[in-house]
Design a protein around this motif. Structure first.
Motif, mmCIF file in Angstrom:
data_model
loop_
_atom_site.group_PDB
_atom_site.id
_atom_site.type_symbol
_atom_site.label_atom_id
_atom_site.label_comp_id
_atom_site.label_asym_id
_atom_site.label_seq_id
_atom_site.Cartn_x
_atom_site.Cartn_y
_atom_site.Cartn_z
ATOM 1 N N TRP A 154 0.860 -1.182 0.000
ATOM 2 C CA TRP A 154 0.000 0.000 0.000
ATOM 3 C C TRP A 154 0.893 1.228 0.000
ATOM 4 O O TRP A 154 1.935 1.199 0.647
ATOM 5 C CB TRP A 154 -0.929 0.003 1.227
ATOM 6 N N PRO A 155 0.527 2.310 -0.723
ATOM 7 C CA PRO A 155 -0.648 2.491 -1.569
ATOM 8 C C PRO A 155 -0.493 1.777 -2.910
ATOM 9 O O PRO A 155 0.557 1.194 -3.194
ATOM 10 C CB PRO A 155 -0.709 4.000 -1.751
ATOM 11 N N VAL A 156 -1.547 1.885 -3.730
ATOM 12 C CA VAL A 156 -1.510 1.247 -5.046
ATOM 13 C C VAL A 156 -1.659 2.253 -6.186
ATOM 14 O O VAL A 156 -1.269 1.960 -7.317
ATOM 15 C CB VAL A 156 -2.604 0.161 -5.179
ATOM 16 N N GLN A 157 -2.242 3.424 -5.910
ATOM 17 C CA GLN A 157 -2.449 4.436 -6.952
ATOM 18 C C GLN A 157 -1.107 5.059 -7.327
ATOM 19 O O GLN A 157 -0.329 5.467 -6.463
ATOM 20 C CB GLN A 157 -3.408 5.511 -6.453
ATOM 21 N N LEU A 158 -0.817 5.119 -8.624
ATOM 22 C CA LEU A 158 0.489 5.562 -9.093
ATOM 23 C C LEU A 158 0.853 6.940 -8.571
ATOM 24 O O LEU A 158 2.009 7.202 -8.228
ATOM 25 C CB LEU A 158 0.522 5.539 -10.622
ATOM 26 N N LYS A 159 -0.126 7.830 -8.488
ATOM 27 C CA LYS A 159 0.150 9.190 -8.032
ATOM 28 C C LYS A 159 0.660 9.205 -6.588
ATOM 29 O O LYS A 159 1.394 10.106 -6.187
ATOM 30 C CB LYS A 159 -1.111 10.051 -8.165
ATOM 31 N N LEU A 160 0.295 8.208 -5.791
ATOM 32 C CA LEU A 160 0.666 8.166 -4.375
ATOM 33 C C LEU A 160 1.905 7.322 -4.095
ATOM 34 O O LEU A 160 2.439 7.358 -2.985
ATOM 35 C CB LEU A 160 -0.502 7.607 -3.547
ATOM 36 N N LEU A 161 2.367 6.559 -5.070
ATOM 37 C CA LEU A 161 3.469 5.627 -4.841
ATOM 38 C C LEU A 161 4.815 6.332 -4.709
ATOM 39 O O LEU A 161 5.074 7.343 -5.372
ATOM 40 C CB LEU A 161 3.542 4.619 -5.989
ATOM 41 N N ASN A 162 5.684 5.768 -3.878
ATOM 42 C CA ASN A 162 7.062 6.224 -3.737
ATOM 43 C C ASN A 162 7.945 5.337 -4.617
ATOM 44 O O ASN A 162 8.072 4.139 -4.357
ATOM 45 C CB ASN A 162 7.500 6.124 -2.280
ATOM 46 N N PRO A 163 8.554 5.884 -5.671
ATOM 47 C CA PRO A 163 9.357 5.052 -6.566
ATOM 48 C C PRO A 163 10.506 4.322 -5.876
ATOM 49 O O PRO A 163 10.988 3.302 -6.379
ATOM 50 C CB PRO A 163 9.901 6.056 -7.591
ATOM 51 N N ALA A 164 10.945 4.833 -4.719
ATOM 52 C CA ALA A 164 12.067 4.212 -4.013
ATOM 53 C C ALA A 164 11.637 3.125 -3.027
ATOM 54 O O ALA A 164 12.486 2.540 -2.349
ATOM 55 C CB ALA A 164 12.861 5.284 -3.262
ATOM 56 N N ALA A 165 10.346 2.827 -2.958
ATOM 57 C CA ALA A 165 9.852 1.827 -1.993
ATOM 58 C C ALA A 165 10.558 0.494 -2.199
ATOM 59 O O ALA A 165 10.737 0.032 -3.330
ATOM 60 C CB ALA A 165 8.351 1.670 -2.140
ATOM 61 N N GLU A 166 10.940 -0.147 -1.090
ATOM 62 C CA GLU A 166 11.745 -1.370 -1.161
ATOM 63 C C GLU A 166 11.013 -2.531 -1.811
ATOM 64 O O GLU A 166 11.631 -3.428 -2.382
ATOM 65 C CB GLU A 166 12.216 -1.758 0.241
ATOM 66 N N TYR A 167 9.651 -2.519 -1.754
ATOM 67 C CA TYR A 167 8.927 -3.658 -2.304
ATOM 68 C C TYR A 167 8.985 -3.739 -3.835
ATOM 69 O O TYR A 167 8.592 -4.742 -4.422
ATOM 70 C CB TYR A 167 7.466 -3.672 -1.833
ATOM 71 N N PHE A 168 9.513 -2.701 -4.486
ATOM 72 C CA PHE A 168 9.672 -2.767 -5.937
ATOM 73 C C PHE A 168 10.885 -3.604 -6.358
ATOM 74 O O PHE A 168 10.950 -4.069 -7.494
ATOM 75 C CB PHE A 168 9.804 -1.359 -6.534
ATOM 76 N N GLU A 169 11.851 -3.764 -5.461
ATOM 77 C CA GLU A 169 13.069 -4.475 -5.824
ATOM 78 C C GLU A 169 12.774 -5.947 -6.116
ATOM 79 O O GLU A 169 12.230 -6.666 -5.281
ATOM 80 C CB GLU A 169 14.120 -4.358 -4.711
ATOM 81 N N GLY A 170 13.140 -6.377 -7.318
ATOM 82 C CA GLY A 170 12.912 -7.760 -7.721
ATOM 83 C C GLY A 170 11.456 -8.113 -7.925
ATOM 84 O O GLY A 170 11.092 -9.298 -7.922
#
Length: 270
Positions: A154-170
């Motif tokens: 969470w969140p899921v809306q692109l406008k609210l997402l942090n590009p550096a969030a760790e859950y994006f890795e891999g």
């Protein structure tokens, strides 16, 4: 007056002309190798051309513009023949523009022209059916089985997402248009399970440049394993895929995109 109208990004436009067949009103022309909005009077702002642009160069904005003039549009369309007349009327009907449709039909009657049938086929020759009011018949299933959520962040809306969030890795990304989860009953089970979710609407959010840059930043910062795009069958939703492709290009990344297309009847089309 202030109203919705299309805007074309000249830097993105490559002059392919794919947008033009979806504008029977005649608001678009190819000039000097670029698609141009030649008259505010002819653009109804419904955005039927958006989904046909492979580069996401067309958006709908709100600005001061001359009022759309249905009679002038019909005068222009009349010279283009029966197929274009029918496409325009179908366009208005599919978007629920009843008053404009009545004006167009009255204009044809004044000119002594035959009114084309709009309900003899289920095919859409022009425009986006996304605004067409329609009741969807589904079989009575009784109480639906409870399905656990597959959402992993969470969140899921692109406008609210942090590009550096760790859950994006891999991560395996599911980039979905807003309406898909509501239309497709197996969204969590078949699309979302095991993936990180990003959602946006390519037509209504009016933030395509912002979305391209944010997605590009996610691709730059992380080792993304796979990308799945889920979109609706309506043409304007094609902007979902276009934005993702543009973001990958901006990030200097090359990846295969797995595209899932869902019909307004809730069935997978591709």
């Amino acid at each position: 007056m202030r109203r919705k109208i299309i805007q074309i990004d000249e830097e993105k436009c490559n002059g392919c002309g794919k947008c033009m067949p979806n504008c029977p009103e005649g608001a678009l022309q190819l000039i000097d190798g670029k698609a141009r909005l030649v008259s505010d009077l002819f653009c109804d702002g419904l955005g039927a051309c958006i989904g046909e642009c492979p580069l996401g160069a067309i958006t709908v904005i709100e600005r001061e513009a001359e009022p759309y003039d249905e009679r002038k549009v019909m005068d222009n369309i009349l010279r283009q023949g029966p197929a274009t007349i029918r496409a325009h009327l179908k366009h208005l009907k599919d978007h629920g523009e009843t008053k404009l449709l009545e004006t167009a039909i009255a204009f044809l009657q004044e000119k002594g022209c035959q009114i084309p049938s709009l309900d003899n086929t289920g095919e859409l020759h022009c425009g986006c059916p996304g605004s067409l009011a329609k009741r969807i018949q589904t079989p009575e299933t009784g109480k639906l089985e409870k399905v656990p959520s597959a959402l992993r962040q969470w969140p899921v809306q692109l406008k609210l997402l942090n590009p550096a969030a760790e859950y994006f890795e891999g991560a395996d990304l599911l980039i979905s248009a807003d309406c898909v989860a509501h239309a497709y009953g197996g969204f969590h089970r078949d699309f979302l399970d095991g993936k990180i979710l990003i959602v946006f609407c390519p037509k209504l959010d009016h933030a395509s440049d912002e979305y391209v840059e944010k997605l590009a930043e996610i691709f730059r910062l992380h080792d993304i394993r796979s990308v799945t795009v889920a979109r609706m069958e309506v043409p304007c939703c094609g902007g979902t895929t276009a934005i993702v492709k543009e973001a990958l290009k901006a990030a200097g990344k090359t990846m295969e995109i797995n595209v899932k297309i869902v019909g307004i009847d809730g069935l997978i089309k591709q």
